[in-house]
Design an enzyme around this catalytic site. Structure first.
Site, mmCIF file in Angstrom:
data_model
loop_
_atom_site.group_PDB
_atom_site.id
_atom_site.type_symbol
_atom_site.label_atom_id
_atom_site.label_comp_id
_atom_site.label_asym_id
_atom_site.label_seq_id
_atom_site.Cartn_x
_atom_site.Cartn_y
_atom_site.Cartn_z
ATOM 1 N N ASP A 61 -46.987 128.447 -11.185
ATOM 2 C CA ASP A 61 -47.958 127.704 -11.232
ATOM 3 C C ASP A 61 -49.335 128.307 -10.949
ATOM 4 O OD1 ASP A 61 -45.831 126.023 -12.100
ATOM 5 O OD2 ASP A 61 -46.207 124.679 -10.353
ATOM 6 N N LYS A 62 -49.297 129.048 -9.840
ATOM 7 C CA LYS A 62 -50.343 129.645 -9.329
ATOM 8 C C LYS A 62 -50.984 130.444 -10.484
ATOM 9 C CE LYS A 62 -52.663 131.749 -5.797
ATOM 10 N NZ LYS A 62 -53.965 132.543 -6.369
ATOM 11 N N PHE A 110 -50.752 130.401 -13.230
ATOM 12 C CA PHE A 110 -51.020 129.505 -14.557
ATOM 13 C C PHE A 110 -52.683 129.044 -14.269
ATOM 14 C CE2 PHE A 110 -51.801 125.361 -16.863
ATOM 15 C CZ PHE A 110 -51.118 125.914 -18.124
ATOM 16 N N LEU A 161 -41.283 98.157 -36.636
ATOM 17 C CA LEU A 161 -40.007 98.152 -37.091
ATOM 18 C C LEU A 161 -39.295 96.541 -36.950
ATOM 19 C CD1 LEU A 161 -38.392 101.309 -35.482
ATOM 20 C CD2 LEU A 161 -38.950 100.947 -37.733
ATOM 21 N N LYS A 210 -35.233 104.794 -28.894
ATOM 22 C CA LYS A 210 -36.311 103.967 -29.124
ATOM 23 C C LYS A 210 -37.160 104.046 -27.941
ATOM 24 C CE LYS A 210 -38.127 99.754 -30.574
ATOM 25 N NZ LYS A 210 -39.188 99.377 -29.468
ATOM 26 N N ARG A 265 -52.261 102.396 -32.071
ATOM 27 C CA ARG A 265 -51.967 101.464 -33.178
ATOM 28 C C ARG A 265 -52.837 100.533 -33.354
ATOM 29 N NH1 ARG A 265 -47.258 99.248 -35.055
ATOM 30 N NH2 ARG A 265 -46.155 100.017 -33.424
ATOM 31 N N LYS A 290 -32.751 105.217 -38.846
ATOM 32 C CA LYS A 290 -33.458 105.737 -40.053
ATOM 33 C C LYS A 290 -32.768 106.200 -41.208
ATOM 34 C CE LYS A 290 -37.555 106.438 -36.871
ATOM 35 N NZ LYS A 290 -38.145 107.567 -36.457
ATOM 36 N N LYS A 316 -32.314 96.729 -30.030
ATOM 37 C CA LYS A 316 -32.838 96.757 -28.426
ATOM 38 C C LYS A 316 -31.612 96.655 -27.717
ATOM 39 C CE LYS A 316 -37.293 95.327 -28.652
ATOM 40 N NZ LYS A 316 -38.157 95.360 -27.673
ATOM 41 N N CYS A 372 -54.648 78.906 0.958
ATOM 42 C CA CYS A 372 -54.057 80.190 1.661
ATOM 43 C C CYS A 372 -53.622 79.956 2.807
ATOM 44 C CB CYS A 372 -55.339 80.933 1.638
ATOM 45 S SG CYS A 372 -55.146 82.669 2.258
HETATM 46 S S1 IVH Z 1 -40.412 105.014 -36.132
HETATM 47 C C1 IVH Z 1 -42.182 103.039 -39.817
HETATM 48 N N1 IVH Z 1 -38.974 106.019 -33.894
HETATM 49 O O1 IVH Z 1 -41.029 101.314 -31.659
HETATM 50 C C2 IVH Z 1 -41.487 103.661 -38.783
HETATM 51 N N2 IVH Z 1 -40.556 104.283 -33.522
HETATM 52 O O2 IVH Z 1 -41.425 98.608 -33.604
HETATM 53 C C3 IVH Z 1 -42.310 103.948 -37.526
HETATM 54 N N3 IVH Z 1 -40.658 103.594 -31.188
HETATM 55 O O3 IVH Z 1 -44.036 101.263 -33.365
HETATM 56 C C4 IVH Z 1 -41.764 103.989 -36.249
HETATM 57 N N4 IVH Z 1 -39.138 105.058 -30.575
HETATM 58 O O4 IVH Z 1 -44.075 102.609 -31.244
HETATM 59 C C5 IVH Z 1 -39.881 105.075 -34.549
HETATM 60 N N5 IVH Z 1 -37.688 106.902 -32.375
HETATM 61 C C6 IVH Z 1 -38.788 105.947 -32.777
HETATM 62 C C7 IVH Z 1 -39.290 105.143 -31.840
HETATM 63 C C8 IVH Z 1 -40.155 104.325 -32.349
HETATM 64 C C9 IVH Z 1 -40.148 104.054 -30.136
HETATM 65 C C10 IVH Z 1 -41.596 102.531 -31.365
HETATM 66 C C11 IVH Z 1 -42.966 102.601 -32.053
HETATM 67 C C12 IVH Z 1 -42.719 101.651 -33.052
HETATM 68 C C13 IVH Z 1 -42.087 100.509 -32.502
HETATM 69 C C14 IVH Z 1 -41.110 99.846 -33.491
#
Ligand code: IVH
Length: 410
Positions: A31-32, A34, A81, A113, A134, A285, A309, A404
Protein backbone atom coordinates in the site's frame (compact mmCIF):
# COMPACT_ATOMS: atom_id res chain seq x y z
CA UNK A 1 12.99 10.48 -19.06
CA UNK A 2 10.92 13.64 -19.59
CA UNK A 3 8.22 14.61 -17.08
CA UNK A 4 5.59 13.78 -19.69
CA UNK A 5 6.98 10.26 -20.11
CA UNK A 6 7.19 9.83 -16.35
CA UNK A 7 3.56 10.93 -15.94
CA UNK A 8 2.44 8.42 -18.56
CA UNK A 9 4.48 5.64 -17.01
CA UNK A 10 3.10 6.32 -13.52
CA UNK A 11 -0.46 6.41 -14.84
CA UNK A 12 -0.08 3.07 -16.62
CA UNK A 13 1.48 1.47 -13.53
CA UNK A 14 -1.15 2.84 -11.16
CA UNK A 15 -4.01 1.66 -13.40
CA UNK A 16 -2.49 -1.82 -13.40
CA UNK A 17 -1.85 -1.94 -9.63
CA UNK A 18 -5.33 -0.59 -8.97
CA UNK A 19 -6.82 -3.39 -11.08
CA UNK A 20 -4.68 -6.03 -9.34
CA UNK A 21 -5.77 -4.81 -5.94
CA UNK A 22 -9.44 -3.91 -6.36
CA UNK A 23 -10.64 -6.27 -9.09
CA UNK A 24 -8.35 -9.28 -8.81
CA UNK A 25 -7.68 -9.00 -5.05
CA UNK A 26 -4.05 -9.79 -5.87
CA UNK A 27 -1.79 -6.80 -5.16
CA UNK A 28 1.82 -6.96 -6.35
CA UNK A 29 3.12 -3.99 -4.37
CA UNK A 30 2.58 -2.67 -0.85
CA UNK A 31 0.00 0.00 0.00
CA UNK A 32 2.87 2.33 0.86
CA UNK A 33 4.50 1.90 -2.56
CA UNK A 34 1.12 2.50 -4.20
CA UNK A 35 0.49 5.68 -2.18
CA UNK A 36 4.00 6.98 -2.91
CA UNK A 37 3.49 6.53 -6.65
CA UNK A 38 0.10 8.24 -6.43
CA UNK A 39 1.62 11.24 -4.60
CA UNK A 40 4.45 11.48 -7.11
CA UNK A 41 1.90 11.53 -9.93
CA UNK A 42 -0.21 14.17 -8.16
CA UNK A 43 2.85 16.40 -7.80
CA UNK A 44 3.83 16.04 -11.43
CA UNK A 45 0.27 16.70 -12.64
CA UNK A 46 0.13 19.84 -10.48
CA UNK A 47 3.35 21.06 -12.10
CA UNK A 48 2.10 20.19 -15.61
CA UNK A 49 -1.53 21.11 -16.12
CA UNK A 50 -0.91 20.80 -19.87
CA UNK A 51 -0.81 16.99 -19.49
CA UNK A 52 -4.21 16.81 -17.76
CA UNK A 53 -6.14 13.56 -18.30
CA UNK A 54 -9.77 13.10 -17.19
CA UNK A 55 -9.09 9.41 -16.60
CA UNK A 56 -5.85 9.69 -14.68
CA UNK A 57 -5.63 7.43 -11.59
CA UNK A 58 -5.47 10.64 -9.52
CA UNK A 59 -9.19 11.12 -10.31
CA UNK A 60 -9.77 8.30 -7.79
CA UNK A 61 -8.94 10.63 -4.91
CA UNK A 62 -11.91 12.91 -5.56
CA UNK A 63 -12.10 16.64 -4.90
CA UNK A 64 -13.90 19.13 -2.70
CA UNK A 65 -15.26 21.03 -5.69
CA UNK A 66 -19.02 20.86 -5.52
CA UNK A 67 -20.51 18.93 -8.40
CA UNK A 68 -24.05 19.49 -9.62
CA UNK A 69 -25.66 16.64 -11.44
CA UNK A 70 -26.79 17.19 -14.97
CA UNK A 71 -29.63 15.02 -16.25
CA UNK A 72 -28.77 13.04 -19.35
CA UNK A 73 -30.90 10.69 -21.46
CA UNK A 74 -30.10 6.96 -21.49
CA UNK A 75 -29.17 5.65 -24.91
CA UNK A 76 -31.02 2.43 -24.01
CA UNK A 77 -33.80 2.77 -21.41
CA UNK A 78 -32.92 1.39 -17.99
CA UNK A 79 -35.61 -1.19 -17.25
CA UNK A 80 -36.24 -3.05 -14.06
CA UNK A 81 -37.04 -6.73 -13.65
CA UNK A 82 -40.22 -8.59 -12.85
CA UNK A 83 -40.01 -9.67 -9.19
CA UNK A 84 -41.22 -12.82 -7.50
CA UNK A 85 -40.95 -14.39 -4.06
CA UNK A 86 -42.37 -17.76 -5.03
CA UNK A 87 -40.83 -20.86 -6.54
CA UNK A 88 -44.07 -21.49 -8.43
CA UNK A 89 -43.58 -18.25 -10.36
CA UNK A 90 -40.01 -19.25 -11.19
CA UNK A 91 -41.44 -22.45 -12.65
CA UNK A 92 -44.00 -20.37 -14.59
CA UNK A 93 -41.22 -18.15 -15.96
CA UNK A 94 -39.22 -21.19 -17.11
CA UNK A 95 -42.25 -22.77 -18.79
CA UNK A 96 -43.26 -19.49 -20.43
CA UNK A 97 -39.79 -19.15 -21.94
CA UNK A 98 -39.83 -22.75 -23.10
CA UNK A 99 -43.23 -22.32 -24.79
CA UNK A 100 -42.33 -18.99 -26.41
CA UNK A 101 -39.12 -20.48 -27.84
CA UNK A 102 -41.17 -23.25 -29.38
CA UNK A 103 -39.17 -26.18 -28.09
CA UNK A 104 -35.79 -24.69 -29.02
CA UNK A 105 -33.01 -25.46 -26.50
CA UNK A 106 -32.09 -22.60 -24.18
CA UNK A 107 -29.73 -21.79 -21.34
CA UNK A 108 -30.48 -19.77 -18.22
CA UNK A 109 -27.81 -17.58 -16.69
CA UNK A 110 -28.21 -17.55 -12.88
CA UNK A 111 -26.76 -14.56 -11.02
CA UNK A 112 -26.90 -12.95 -7.62
CA UNK A 113 -29.16 -9.95 -7.29
CA UNK A 114 -26.97 -7.27 -5.77
CA UNK A 115 -28.74 -4.88 -3.43
CA UNK A 116 -27.26 -1.49 -4.17
CA UNK A 117 -27.98 1.28 -6.63
CA UNK A 118 -27.85 0.74 -10.37
CA UNK A 119 -25.48 2.55 -12.69
CA UNK A 120 -24.91 2.73 -16.43
CA UNK A 121 -21.34 3.28 -17.62
CA UNK A 122 -20.40 4.39 -21.14
CA UNK A 123 -16.96 3.57 -22.53
CA UNK A 124 -15.49 5.05 -25.69
CA UNK A 125 -12.17 3.82 -27.05
CA UNK A 126 -11.51 2.05 -23.78
CA UNK A 127 -12.06 5.09 -21.57
CA UNK A 128 -14.89 5.71 -19.09
CA UNK A 129 -16.69 8.77 -20.44
CA UNK A 130 -19.96 8.81 -18.49
CA UNK A 131 -21.66 7.25 -15.48
CA UNK A 132 -25.41 7.80 -15.15
CA UNK A 133 -27.86 6.73 -12.44
CA UNK A 134 -31.12 5.02 -13.34
CA UNK A 135 -33.21 8.13 -12.67
CA UNK A 136 -36.67 7.49 -14.12
CA UNK A 137 -35.27 4.88 -16.52
CA UNK A 138 -35.31 7.31 -19.44
CA UNK A 139 -32.97 9.98 -18.02
CA UNK A 140 -30.63 9.85 -15.06
CA UNK A 141 -28.08 11.96 -13.21
CA UNK A 142 -24.55 12.24 -14.56
CA UNK A 143 -22.43 11.14 -11.57
CA UNK A 144 -19.19 10.50 -13.50
CA UNK A 145 -16.91 12.45 -11.15
CA UNK A 146 -18.13 10.48 -8.14
CA UNK A 147 -18.01 7.13 -9.91
CA UNK A 148 -14.38 7.69 -10.90
CA UNK A 149 -13.44 7.42 -7.22
CA UNK A 150 -14.72 3.81 -7.08
CA UNK A 151 -11.55 1.80 -7.43
CA UNK A 152 -13.09 -1.34 -8.85
CA UNK A 153 -14.53 0.59 -11.82
CA UNK A 154 -11.89 0.77 -14.56
CA UNK A 155 -11.10 4.21 -15.98
CA UNK A 156 -9.03 2.69 -18.81
CA UNK A 157 -9.71 -0.77 -20.26
CA UNK A 158 -7.30 -3.40 -21.55
CA UNK A 159 -7.67 -6.12 -24.18
CA UNK A 160 -9.98 -6.27 -27.21
CA UNK A 161 -12.95 -4.14 -26.09
CA UNK A 162 -15.39 -2.70 -28.66
CA UNK A 163 -14.92 1.01 -29.47
CA UNK A 164 -18.28 2.01 -27.95
CA UNK A 165 -20.52 0.24 -25.44
CA UNK A 166 -22.48 0.59 -22.21
CA UNK A 167 -22.16 -1.65 -19.21
CA UNK A 168 -24.62 -1.71 -16.33
CA UNK A 169 -24.21 -2.88 -12.80
CA UNK A 170 -24.74 -2.18 -9.15
CA UNK A 171 -22.83 0.19 -6.93
CA UNK A 172 -22.57 -1.26 -3.45
CA UNK A 173 -21.35 -0.34 -0.04
CA UNK A 174 -19.71 -3.47 1.41
CA UNK A 175 -21.00 -4.51 4.86
CA UNK A 176 -17.66 -3.61 6.40
CA UNK A 177 -17.67 -0.03 5.06
CA UNK A 178 -21.36 0.33 5.97
CA UNK A 179 -20.84 -0.72 9.57
CA UNK A 180 -17.84 1.57 9.98
CA UNK A 181 -19.73 4.50 8.44
CA UNK A 182 -22.70 4.05 10.76
CA UNK A 183 -20.41 3.77 13.79
CA UNK A 184 -18.82 7.08 12.83
CA UNK A 185 -22.23 8.65 12.30
CA UNK A 186 -23.51 7.36 15.62
CA UNK A 187 -20.52 8.91 17.41
CA UNK A 188 -21.35 12.24 15.78
CA UNK A 189 -25.09 11.76 16.50
CA UNK A 190 -25.86 11.94 12.81
CA UNK A 191 -28.80 9.95 11.42
CA UNK A 192 -27.81 6.38 10.54
CA UNK A 193 -28.24 4.79 7.13
CA UNK A 194 -30.88 2.06 7.35
CA UNK A 195 -29.08 -0.33 5.01
CA UNK A 196 -26.12 -0.49 2.60
CA UNK A 197 -28.39 0.27 -0.37
CA UNK A 198 -29.46 3.64 1.04
CA UNK A 199 -25.89 4.34 2.07
CA UNK A 200 -24.58 3.60 -1.45
CA UNK A 201 -27.31 5.64 -3.15
CA UNK A 202 -26.87 8.57 -0.74
CA UNK A 203 -23.10 8.52 -1.15
CA UNK A 204 -23.30 8.48 -4.93
CA UNK A 205 -25.32 11.70 -4.86
CA UNK A 206 -22.79 13.47 -2.65
CA UNK A 207 -21.76 16.88 -3.96
CA UNK A 208 -18.22 16.26 -2.84
CA UNK A 209 -16.34 13.47 -4.59
CA UNK A 210 -13.71 13.21 -1.86
CA UNK A 211 -16.53 12.07 0.46
CA UNK A 212 -17.38 9.36 -2.07
CA UNK A 213 -13.73 8.33 -2.28
CA UNK A 214 -13.55 7.98 1.52
CA UNK A 215 -16.68 5.82 1.80
CA UNK A 216 -15.19 2.86 -0.08
CA UNK A 217 -17.88 1.83 -2.53
CA UNK A 218 -17.60 -1.23 -4.74
CA UNK A 219 -19.30 -2.25 -7.99
CA UNK A 220 -20.32 -5.41 -9.82
CA UNK A 221 -21.22 -5.25 -13.50
CA UNK A 222 -23.91 -7.54 -14.93
CA UNK A 223 -25.24 -6.33 -18.27
CA UNK A 224 -23.50 -5.31 -21.49
CA UNK A 225 -25.18 -3.26 -24.24
CA UNK A 226 -23.89 -2.13 -27.61
CA UNK A 227 -23.83 -2.70 -31.37
CA UNK A 228 -20.56 -4.62 -31.45
CA UNK A 229 -20.60 -7.01 -28.53
CA UNK A 230 -18.04 -9.82 -28.68
CA UNK A 231 -20.40 -12.81 -28.23
CA UNK A 232 -24.01 -13.84 -28.81
CA UNK A 233 -24.43 -15.03 -25.22
CA UNK A 234 -24.93 -12.82 -22.15
CA UNK A 235 -22.62 -14.98 -20.00
CA UNK A 236 -19.88 -14.96 -22.64
CA UNK A 237 -20.11 -11.17 -22.94
CA UNK A 238 -19.69 -10.79 -19.18
CA UNK A 239 -16.62 -13.04 -19.25
CA UNK A 240 -15.18 -10.81 -22.01
CA UNK A 241 -15.96 -7.72 -19.89
CA UNK A 242 -14.04 -9.31 -17.03
CA UNK A 243 -11.02 -9.60 -19.35
CA UNK A 244 -11.25 -5.87 -20.19
CA UNK A 245 -10.92 -5.01 -16.49
CA UNK A 246 -14.46 -5.05 -15.06
CA UNK A 247 -15.43 -6.67 -11.80
CA UNK A 248 -17.89 -9.41 -12.72
CA UNK A 249 -19.22 -11.75 -10.04
CA UNK A 250 -17.56 -15.19 -9.96
CA UNK A 251 -20.85 -16.69 -8.82
CA UNK A 252 -22.59 -16.77 -12.20
CA UNK A 253 -23.74 -20.15 -13.52
CA UNK A 254 -25.20 -21.18 -16.86
CA UNK A 255 -27.76 -23.95 -16.46
CA UNK A 256 -30.42 -25.75 -18.52
CA UNK A 257 -32.90 -27.41 -16.18
CA UNK A 258 -35.37 -26.04 -13.67
CA UNK A 259 -33.80 -28.30 -11.03
CA UNK A 260 -30.44 -26.58 -11.58
CA UNK A 261 -32.14 -23.19 -11.20
CA UNK A 262 -33.57 -24.25 -7.82
CA UNK A 263 -30.22 -25.69 -6.74
CA UNK A 264 -28.68 -22.26 -7.39
CA UNK A 265 -31.48 -20.49 -5.48
CA UNK A 266 -31.25 -22.86 -2.52
CA UNK A 267 -27.50 -22.64 -2.33
CA UNK A 268 -27.42 -18.82 -2.25
CA UNK A 269 -30.41 -18.48 0.07
CA UNK A 270 -27.95 -19.29 2.86
CA UNK A 271 -24.60 -18.91 1.04
CA UNK A 272 -25.16 -15.18 0.55
CA UNK A 273 -24.60 -14.56 4.26
CA UNK A 274 -20.87 -15.10 3.75
CA UNK A 275 -20.64 -12.48 0.99
CA UNK A 276 -19.01 -9.09 1.67
CA UNK A 277 -21.91 -7.21 0.03
CA UNK A 278 -25.70 -7.23 0.35
CA UNK A 279 -27.78 -9.36 -2.01
CA UNK A 280 -31.56 -9.62 -1.98
CA UNK A 281 -32.26 -12.39 -4.45
CA UNK A 282 -31.13 -14.02 -7.64
CA UNK A 283 -31.65 -12.99 -11.25
CA UNK A 284 -32.40 -15.48 -14.02
CA UNK A 285 -31.67 -14.46 -17.62
CA UNK A 286 -32.14 -16.34 -20.88
CA UNK A 287 -28.54 -16.45 -22.08
CA UNK A 288 -28.76 -16.25 -25.85
CA UNK A 289 -29.13 -12.67 -27.15
CA UNK A 290 -31.17 -13.71 -30.20
CA UNK A 291 -33.56 -15.62 -27.96
CA UNK A 292 -33.73 -12.57 -25.67
CA UNK A 293 -34.79 -10.49 -28.66
CA UNK A 294 -37.37 -13.05 -29.64
CA UNK A 295 -38.88 -13.03 -26.15
CA UNK A 296 -38.90 -9.24 -26.09
CA UNK A 297 -40.19 -6.84 -23.46
CA UNK A 298 -43.34 -5.81 -21.66
CA UNK A 299 -43.81 -2.06 -21.04
CA UNK A 300 -41.68 -2.26 -17.90
CA UNK A 301 -39.35 -5.22 -18.01
CA UNK A 302 -37.80 -7.89 -20.22
CA UNK A 303 -39.66 -11.15 -20.79
CA UNK A 304 -36.29 -12.93 -20.88
CA UNK A 305 -35.39 -12.26 -17.24
CA UNK A 306 -36.88 -12.43 -13.77
CA UNK A 307 -35.75 -11.63 -10.22
CA UNK A 308 -36.45 -14.09 -7.41
CA UNK A 309 -36.27 -12.28 -4.07
CA UNK A 310 -35.12 -14.00 -0.90
CA UNK A 311 -37.56 -13.99 1.98
CA UNK A 312 -36.21 -11.68 4.70
CA UNK A 313 -35.48 -13.57 7.91
CA UNK A 314 -37.92 -12.77 10.66
CA UNK A 315 -38.59 -13.79 14.24
CA UNK A 316 -41.56 -13.50 16.57
CA UNK A 317 -41.09 -11.98 20.04
CA UNK A 318 -42.84 -9.94 22.73
CA UNK A 319 -42.93 -6.15 22.86
CA UNK A 320 -42.31 -5.16 26.50
CA UNK A 321 -41.92 -1.41 26.39
CA UNK A 322 -41.31 1.54 24.10
CA UNK A 323 -38.62 3.96 25.22
CA UNK A 324 -37.59 7.24 23.63
CA UNK A 325 -34.06 8.32 22.82
CA UNK A 326 -33.25 11.99 22.59
CA UNK A 327 -30.31 12.87 20.35
CA UNK A 328 -28.01 15.83 20.81
CA UNK A 329 -29.94 17.73 18.16
CA UNK A 330 -33.25 17.07 19.95
CA UNK A 331 -34.46 14.43 17.51
CA UNK A 332 -36.55 11.77 19.28
CA UNK A 333 -36.37 8.14 18.23
CA UNK A 334 -38.83 5.57 19.59
CA UNK A 335 -37.20 2.25 20.42
CA UNK A 336 -39.03 -1.04 20.97
CA UNK A 337 -37.73 -3.12 23.91
CA UNK A 338 -38.25 -6.79 23.15
CA UNK A 339 -37.87 -10.22 24.70
CA UNK A 340 -34.42 -11.30 23.41
CA UNK A 341 -34.73 -13.37 20.24
CA UNK A 342 -32.22 -14.94 17.83
CA UNK A 343 -32.32 -13.43 14.34
CA UNK A 344 -29.77 -14.08 11.57
CA UNK A 345 -27.14 -15.14 14.06
CA UNK A 346 -27.45 -12.28 16.59
CA UNK A 347 -29.62 -11.73 19.64
CA UNK A 348 -32.07 -8.88 19.10
CA UNK A 349 -33.33 -6.96 22.14
CA UNK A 350 -34.30 -3.64 20.61
CA UNK A 351 -35.77 -2.45 17.34
CA UNK A 352 -36.16 1.00 15.88
CA UNK A 353 -39.71 2.27 15.43
CA UNK A 354 -38.49 5.27 13.43
CA UNK A 355 -41.44 7.64 13.98
CA UNK A 356 -45.04 8.19 15.09
CA UNK A 357 -46.53 7.15 11.72
CA UNK A 358 -44.90 3.75 11.86
CA UNK A 359 -46.18 3.14 15.40
CA UNK A 360 -49.72 4.16 14.42
CA UNK A 361 -49.61 2.10 11.21
CA UNK A 362 -48.72 -1.05 13.16
CA UNK A 363 -51.40 -0.44 15.85
CA UNK A 364 -48.90 -1.62 18.46
CA UNK A 365 -49.93 -2.59 21.98
CA UNK A 366 -47.59 -3.35 24.87
CA UNK A 367 -47.40 -7.14 25.27
CA UNK A 368 -48.05 -7.78 21.55
CA UNK A 369 -46.20 -10.57 19.79
CA UNK A 370 -44.38 -8.77 16.99
CA UNK A 371 -42.40 -9.80 13.92
CA UNK A 372 -38.86 -8.44 13.69
CA UNK A 373 -36.92 -8.48 10.44
CA UNK A 374 -33.37 -7.68 9.54
CA UNK A 375 -33.45 -8.17 5.77
CA UNK A 376 -30.77 -5.92 4.34
CA UNK A 377 -30.86 -3.82 7.46
CA UNK A 378 -28.45 -3.81 10.33
CA UNK A 379 -30.98 -2.26 12.69
CA UNK A 380 -33.89 -4.67 13.08
CA UNK A 381 -37.36 -3.31 12.52
CA UNK A 382 -40.85 -4.39 13.51
CA UNK A 383 -42.80 -5.36 10.42
CA UNK A 384 -46.04 -6.68 11.87
CA UNK A 385 -48.09 -7.89 14.81
CA UNK A 386 -49.34 -11.44 15.35
CA UNK A 387 -52.96 -10.50 16.04
CA UNK A 388 -53.97 -14.10 16.76
CA UNK A 389 -51.72 -13.93 19.83
CA UNK A 390 -53.38 -10.77 21.14
CA UNK A 391 -55.67 -11.62 24.06
CA UNK A 392 -58.98 -9.94 24.66
CA UNK A 393 -57.81 -8.36 27.90
CA UNK A 394 -57.15 -4.67 27.48
CA UNK A 395 -53.63 -3.78 26.55
CA UNK A 396 -52.01 -0.43 26.49
CA UNK A 397 -51.90 1.04 23.01
CA UNK A 398 -48.54 2.52 22.12
CA UNK A 399 -48.76 6.23 21.35
CA UNK A 400 -45.94 8.48 20.40
CA UNK A 401 -45.07 10.76 23.32
CA UNK A 402 -46.41 14.31 23.30
CA UNK A 403 -43.55 15.84 25.27
CA UNK A 404 -39.79 15.48 25.18
CA UNK A 405 -38.78 13.06 27.97
CA UNK A 406 -35.72 15.19 28.77
CA UNK A 407 -36.83 18.80 28.66
CA UNK A 408 -40.62 18.45 28.77
CA UNK A 409 -41.20 20.70 25.76
CA UNK A 410 -44.03 19.68 23.39
S1 IVH B 1 -30.10 -7.24 -14.94
C1 IVH B 1 -32.87 -5.61 -18.22
N1 IVH B 1 -28.70 -8.43 -13.07
O1 IVH B 1 -32.07 -5.28 -9.82
C2 IVH B 1 -32.15 -6.26 -17.10
N2 IVH B 1 -30.04 -6.55 -12.44
O2 IVH B 1 -35.27 -4.64 -10.87
C3 IVH B 1 -31.28 -5.34 -16.37
N3 IVH B 1 -29.83 -5.94 -10.06
O3 IVH B 1 -32.49 -2.62 -12.05
C4 IVH B 1 -30.95 -5.72 -14.99
N4 IVH B 1 -28.39 -7.52 -9.51
O4 IVH B 1 -30.53 -2.53 -10.34
C5 IVH B 1 -29.57 -7.43 -13.34
N5 IVH B 1 -27.36 -9.56 -11.54
C6 IVH B 1 -28.23 -8.58 -11.81
C7 IVH B 1 -28.68 -7.67 -10.83
C8 IVH B 1 -29.60 -6.67 -11.17
C9 IVH B 1 -29.09 -6.47 -9.08
C10 IVH B 1 -30.75 -4.81 -9.88
C11 IVH B 1 -30.72 -3.78 -10.95
C12 IVH B 1 -32.08 -3.85 -11.60
C13 IVH B 1 -32.91 -4.41 -10.50
C14 IVH B 1 -34.07 -5.23 -11.00
Amino acid sequence: MTDQELIEQLRAQLHRHNYNYYVLNAPEISDKEFDDMMHRLQELEAQHPEYHDDNSPTMRVGSDLSSNFVQVPHRYPMLSLGNTYSEAEVTDFYNRVKRALDGEEFEICCELKFDGTSISLTYEDGRLVRAVTRGDGVRGDDVTTNVKTIRSIPLILHGDYPPQFEIRGEILMPWESFERLNQEREAREEPLFANPRNAAAGTLKSQNSSVVAARKLDAYLYYLLGDQLPADGHYENLQAAARWGFKVSEHIRKVRTLQEVFDFINYWNTGRKQLPVATDGIVLKVNNLRQQQELGYTAKSPRWAIAYKFQAERALTRLNKVSYQVGRTGAITPVANLDPVLLSGTIVRRASLHNADIIAGLDLHIGDMVYVEKGGEIIPKITGVDLSARRIIKKKKVRFIARCPECGSP
